[in-house]
Design an enzyme around this catalytic site. Structure first.
Site, PDB file in Angstrom:
ATOM      1  N   ASP A  54       3.697  -5.503   0.193  1.00 34.93           N
ATOM      2  CA  ASP A  54       3.542  -4.753  -0.921  1.00 34.93           C
ATOM      3  C   ASP A  54       3.573  -5.066  -2.479  1.00 34.93           C
ATOM      4  OD1 ASP A  54       2.389  -3.800   1.223  1.00 34.93           O
ATOM      5  OD2 ASP A  54       3.850  -2.266   1.435  1.00 34.93           O
ATOM      6  N   ASP A 106      -3.458  -3.795   3.558  1.00 34.46           N
ATOM      7  CA  ASP A 106      -3.767  -3.505   4.739  1.00 34.46           C
ATOM      8  C   ASP A 106      -4.840  -1.696   4.534  1.00 34.46           C
ATOM      9  OD1 ASP A 106      -1.092  -3.384   4.731  1.00 34.46           O
ATOM     10  OD2 ASP A 106      -0.290  -2.369   2.997  1.00 34.46           O
TER      11      ASP A 106
END
Length: 152
Positions: A118, A132
């Site tokens: 991330d 995502d």
């Protein structure tokens, strides 16, 4: 037989573009994790490498079982995508394409590193990546299509 659809081809190219961008940004994040965060909008939105060992919203589910579940879901979604294309349900097929491509990008991280990379750090909310966004956007789109068709 599958009917050729120019719009679907454009959406597939767009999904591929976002996956390539996601993979590139993940590469940058992993290879610059020792440096300071890059501020996009002050302290509110930053580019910052964060390994995510869990699933969505950092729910504490990890390991081989999680990988098996994710791969099973991707296979089921591919099956659903095929039938959506056969039925010429292009909005549904497009959204499934984005969900599948996003899930595959994150799954590649899990298989290579043991976690998802991330890099978009939104203060007071979460850290996420473009894959995502593809998954959540696709799921929300499917939800609205279902409501619109009165099947919910």
């Amino acid at each position: 037989m599958l009917k050729y659809n120019k719009n679907m081809a454009l959406y597939i190219l767009l999904a591929v573009f976002f996956v390539v961008l996601d993979r590139f940004l993940k590469f940058l994040a992993v290879n610059s994790y020792n440096s300071d965060q890059f501020r996009i909008f002050g302290d509110f939105f930053q580019f910052n490498f964060i390994p995510n060992y869990n699933i969505a919203f950092s729910l504490p589910i990890t390991g081989v079982f999680l990988n098996f579940v994710i791969i099973s879901i991707i296979v089921i979604l591919l099956y659903e995508l095929l039938f959506s294309e056969i039925k010429n349900e292009w909005p549904k097929a497009t959204l499934l394409t984005f969900i599948i491509f996003g899930a595959i990008s994150n799954m590649l991280d899990r298989l290579k590193y043991g976690f998802v990379i991330d890099y978009l750090d939104l203060k007071y909310f979460t850290v996420f990546n473009i894959a995502d966004v593809m998954i959540v956007g696709g799921v929300l789109g499917m939800f609205f299509i279902t409501i619109k068709s009165n099947k919910l």
